[in-house]
Write an enzyme that holds these catalytic residues in place. Structure first.
Site, PDB file in Angstrom:
ATOM      1  N   ASN A 210      11.824  41.612   5.880  1.00  0.00           N
ATOM      2  CA  ASN A 210      10.414  41.875   6.207  1.00  0.00           C
ATOM      3  C   ASN A 210      10.332  42.556   7.570  1.00  0.00           C
ATOM      4  O   ASN A 210      11.353  42.869   8.174  1.00  0.00           O
ATOM      5  CB  ASN A 210       9.616  40.573   6.181  1.00  0.00           C
ATOM      6  CG  ASN A 210      10.185  39.561   7.152  1.00  0.00           C
ATOM      7  OD1 ASN A 210      10.203  39.782   8.351  1.00  0.00           O
ATOM      8  ND2 ASN A 210      10.695  38.458   6.622  1.00  0.00           N
ATOM      9  N   LYS A 289      29.096  46.889  -4.570  1.00  0.00           N
ATOM     10  CA  LYS A 289      27.842  47.654  -4.556  1.00  0.00           C
ATOM     11  C   LYS A 289      27.363  47.919  -5.991  1.00  0.00           C
ATOM     12  O   LYS A 289      28.139  48.419  -6.815  1.00  0.00           O
ATOM     13  CB  LYS A 289      28.060  48.980  -3.830  1.00  0.00           C
ATOM     14  CG  LYS A 289      26.802  49.794  -3.712  1.00  0.00           C
ATOM     15  CD  LYS A 289      27.028  51.120  -3.032  1.00  0.00           C
ATOM     16  CE  LYS A 289      25.764  51.946  -3.105  1.00  0.00           C
ATOM     17  NZ  LYS A 289      25.963  53.330  -2.744  1.00  0.00           N
ATOM     18  N   PRO A 305      15.103  27.466   0.960  1.00  0.00           N
ATOM     19  CA  PRO A 305      14.611  26.197   1.532  1.00  0.00           C
ATOM     20  C   PRO A 305      13.523  26.477   2.556  1.00  0.00           C
ATOM     21  O   PRO A 305      13.508  27.540   3.170  1.00  0.00           O
ATOM     22  CB  PRO A 305      15.862  25.623   2.227  1.00  0.00           C
ATOM     23  CG  PRO A 305      16.759  26.801   2.455  1.00  0.00           C
ATOM     24  CD  PRO A 305      16.481  27.775   1.345  1.00  0.00           C
ATOM     25  N   ASP A 306      12.606  25.543   2.727  1.00  0.00           N
ATOM     26  CA  ASP A 306      11.561  25.698   3.744  1.00  0.00           C
ATOM     27  C   ASP A 306      12.053  25.013   5.026  1.00  0.00           C
ATOM     28  O   ASP A 306      12.169  23.779   5.091  1.00  0.00           O
ATOM     29  CB  ASP A 306      10.249  25.069   3.254  1.00  0.00           C
ATOM     30  CG  ASP A 306       9.098  25.503   4.144  1.00  0.00           C
ATOM     31  OD1 ASP A 306       9.187  25.308   5.370  1.00  0.00           O
ATOM     32  OD2 ASP A 306       8.119  26.064   3.617  1.00  0.00           O
ATOM     33  N   LYS A 337      -1.563  25.124   5.396  1.00  0.00           N
ATOM     34  CA  LYS A 337      -0.140  25.036   5.777  1.00  0.00           C
ATOM     35  C   LYS A 337       0.114  23.834   6.689  1.00  0.00           C
ATOM     36  O   LYS A 337       1.146  23.179   6.605  1.00  0.00           O
ATOM     37  CB  LYS A 337       0.320  26.333   6.464  1.00  0.00           C
ATOM     38  CG  LYS A 337       0.609  27.415   5.437  1.00  0.00           C
ATOM     39  CD  LYS A 337       1.061  28.741   6.010  1.00  0.00           C
ATOM     40  CE  LYS A 337       1.177  29.724   4.837  1.00  0.00           C
ATOM     41  NZ  LYS A 337       1.223  31.119   5.229  1.00  0.00           N
TER      42      LYS A 337
HETATM   43  O1  PMT Z   1       8.551  39.063  15.022  1.00  0.00           O
HETATM   44  P1  PMT Z   1       7.316  39.867  15.393  1.00  0.00           P
HETATM   45  O2  PMT Z   1       7.427  41.306  14.997  1.00  0.00           O
HETATM   46  O3  PMT Z   1       6.937  39.664  16.820  1.00  0.00           O
HETATM   47  O4  PMT Z   1       6.114  39.310  14.511  1.00  0.00           O
HETATM   48  C1  PMT Z   1       5.648  38.025  14.717  1.00  0.00           C
HETATM   49  C2  PMT Z   1       5.317  37.314  13.390  1.00  0.00           C
HETATM   50  C3  PMT Z   1       4.175  38.030  12.695  1.00  0.00           C
HETATM   51  C4  PMT Z   1       6.565  37.286  12.476  1.00  0.00           C
HETATM   52  C5  PMT Z   1       4.937  35.836  13.769  1.00  0.00           C
HETATM   53  O5  PMT Z   1       3.819  35.868  14.627  1.00  0.00           O
HETATM   54  C6  PMT Z   1       4.634  35.020  12.537  1.00  0.00           C
HETATM   55  O6  PMT Z   1       3.562  35.045  11.978  1.00  0.00           O
HETATM   56  N1  PMT Z   1       5.644  34.237  12.050  1.00  0.00           N
HETATM   57  C7  PMT Z   1       5.594  33.446  10.830  1.00  0.00           C
HETATM   58  C8  PMT Z   1       5.896  34.314   9.660  1.00  0.00           C
HETATM   59  C9  PMT Z   1       5.883  33.518   8.363  1.00  0.00           C
HETATM   60  O7  PMT Z   1       6.911  33.392   7.725  1.00  0.00           O
HETATM   61  O8  PMT Z   1       4.747  32.958   8.074  1.00  0.00           O
HETATM   62  P2  PMT Z   1       4.448  32.059   6.729  1.00  0.00           P
HETATM   63  O9  PMT Z   1       2.993  31.854   6.755  1.00  0.00           O
HETATM   64  O10 PMT Z   1       5.068  32.719   5.551  1.00  0.00           O
HETATM   65  O11 PMT Z   1       5.226  30.712   7.003  1.00  0.00           O
HETATM   66  C10 PMT Z   1       4.615  29.570   7.612  1.00  0.00           C
HETATM   67  C11 PMT Z   1       5.616  28.836   8.452  1.00  0.00           C
HETATM   68  O12 PMT Z   1       6.694  28.371   7.622  1.00  0.00           O
HETATM   69  C12 PMT Z   1       6.252  29.670   9.535  1.00  0.00           C
HETATM   70  O13 PMT Z   1       6.403  28.861  10.677  1.00  0.00           O
HETATM   71  C13 PMT Z   1       7.629  30.014   8.973  1.00  0.00           C
HETATM   72  O14 PMT Z   1       8.592  30.195  10.006  1.00  0.00           O
HETATM   73  C14 PMT Z   1       7.922  28.784   8.137  1.00  0.00           C
HETATM   74  N2  PMT Z   1       8.817  29.016   6.994  1.00  0.00           N
HETATM   75  C15 PMT Z   1       8.452  29.843   5.985  1.00  0.00           C
HETATM   76  C16 PMT Z   1       9.285  29.967   4.874  1.00  0.00           C
HETATM   77  C17 PMT Z   1      10.504  29.269   4.848  1.00  0.00           C
HETATM   78  N3  PMT Z   1      11.318  29.386   3.824  1.00  0.00           N
HETATM   79  N4  PMT Z   1      10.832  28.464   5.857  1.00  0.00           N
HETATM   80  C18 PMT Z   1      10.020  28.329   6.946  1.00  0.00           C
HETATM   81  O15 PMT Z   1      10.347  27.593   7.867  1.00  0.00           O
END
Ligand code: PMT
Length: 396
Positions: A210, A289, A305-306, A337
């Site tokens: 991403n 590949k 995993p989360d 969340k």
């Molecule tokens: O890195 P930059 O370019 O500075 O951009 C910053 C950002 C936009 C990446 C940052 O500000 C941000 O929003 N980070 C969280 C991105 C994300 O994965 O959001 P989410 O809403 O999908 O996830 C919610 C939370 O769960 C987050 O804390 C994420 O780290 C966590 N997560 C998600 C999926 C996963 N499998 N494991 C996790 O721990």
């Protein structure tokens, strides 16, 4: 007033075209509440006059090591003792090489050598000079000796080149200086932060990922370290410099990130998940590949995993704070969340906007917790990181 209020800052100006920005920097430092004196190298005076900087700073400008009159008024040792902080902006390649060598054949070099105050350098030079091994080696050496290096920025240069080497803008310099004086609000605490994207391999040359640059997470790690925390940064692949005073662990995939997080989390009081973790990975990794043909390629994905939910479910959990990357209904999605992942707070940002969120230097967030929702204004990620760290420190 920020942390520069009432600080005595000696601004050193060396001979580069960016010296014209030093005049504005004097003003910006004063706006932040600092008392400013200026020292110039002989080469700097070819670009901007001492009179300009004297008029702006309201103090005589220091230029000459061998002028008995000037030395009698405030000598280089007195100046070195007066300053709470030295900022050299612009700092040319030549000046930094002389610092490395310990030379003191002009007033500014002599003050740098004599002072016990921290020294911050804002390098400015042509992109070719910036990329030279000698410059890189000198910078590494200065960093190891405790100099703070601010920038440089990337972009078009006075010589017509495009690339790294532009001096940071005065406001960005002021912003970068503020944490140097911040209080030790996280002293004795361990903070673990995830940052950047993860990469989920399809085959040896392809992956799913991403747009995360890591800027937000790195800014948080810098702010936590400035606040005195034992700071651990678990980072997916980024192009960012390793922050000073931070234990950096580089990982690639979500599973690597989970493993590194669980290894780092012992005795941690604050965990911040700012990484954009891939929710899915290819079910099967192909170790050769994959050859293309005319048919469509189907990719079966499975859940990763989360990480943050795993941390939040630990028997001895730290204060657990997640980011929420949303494109609509920020507050409602963030609150979902907060509950679903059993978090203590969620920092929600709108990643559909190009001026904030992914890869931008700025961000604007909602801080959502069990007490309510707070809307924070648009600001630089470094500034936001300091604000968030101080708010989260208050919750510990
Ligand atoms: O890195 P930059 O370019 O500075 O951009 C910053 C950002 C936009 C990446 C940052 O500000 C941000 O929003 N980070 C969280 C991105 C994300 O994965 O959001 P989410 O809403 O999908 O996830 C919610 C939370 O769960 C987050 O804390 C994420 O780290 C966590 N997560 C998600 C999926 C996963 N499998 N494991 C996790 O721990």
């Amino acid at each position: 007033m920020g942390s520069l209020a009432n600080k005595r800052i000696l601004l050193g100006v060396t001979g580069g075209i960016a010296a014209y920005k030093s005049a504005d920097l004097v003003r910006r430092l004063q706006d932040a509440g600092a008392s400013v004196r200026v020292a110039m190298t002989p080469a700097a005076m070819e670009f901007i006059t001492p009179l300009t900087l004297q008029a702006l700073s309201g103090n005589p400008v220091h230029t000459d090591l061998l002028d008995t009159g000037a030395e009698a008024a405030m000598g280089h040792i007195e100046l070195a003792r007066w300053a709470d902080l030295l900022v050299v902006a612009p700092a040319t390649a030549d000046f930094m090489a002389k610092l490395v060598a310990g030379e003191a054949d002009n007033l500014l070099l002599a003050v740098c050598l004599a002072t016990a105050a921290p020294i911050a350098l804002a390098p400015a030079m042509n992109q070719g000079m910036w990329r030279k091994d000698s410059t890189t080696d000198n910078l590494d050496c200065l960093r190891k000796r405790g100099f703070y290096i601010l920038g440089p920025a990337d972009g078009s240069q006075a010589c017509g080149d495009i690339g790294p080497g532009r001096m940071l803008e005065p406001l960005a310099i002021v912003e970068a200086l503020e944490p140097l004086f911040s209080t030790a609000i996280l002293a004795g605490k361990k903070v673990v932060i995830t940052a950047g994207p993860t990469r989920e391999a399809i085959d040896p040359v392809r992956y799913i990922s991403n747009h995360s640059s890591g800027k937000m997470g790195y800014a948080l790690a810098i702010a936590a370290a400035e606040a005195g925390a034992d700071t651990w940064l678990i980072s997916g692949p980024t192009n960012l410099q390793p922050p000073e005073r931070v234990t950096l662990i580089r990982v690639t995939s979500a599973r690597d990130m989970l493993e590194a997080t669980l290894a780092a989390i012992t005795d941690c009081q604050l965990f911040i998940g700012s990484a954009a973790v891939a929710d899915y990975r290819p079910k099967c990794y192909v170790d050769q590949k994959i050859k293309k043909d005319d048919s469509a390629m189907l990719l079966e994905l499975e859940r990763n995993p989360d990480i943050i939910a795993t941390v939040a479910n630990l028997p001895q959990r730290p204060l657990t704070v997640g980011f929420a990357a949303e494109t609509s209904d920020l507050a409602a999605h963030a609150r979902k969340k907060l509950d679903a992942k059993k978090l203590d707070a969620v920092i929600a940002n709108d990643v559909s906007r190009s001026d904030i969120g992914f890869n931008s230097d700025n961000n604007q967030v909602l801080l959502v917790d069990r007490e309510g929702t707070e809307e924070l204004p648009l600001m630089g990620k470094s500034q936001l990181a300091r604000l968030l760290i101080s708010k989260l420190a208050g919750k510990l």
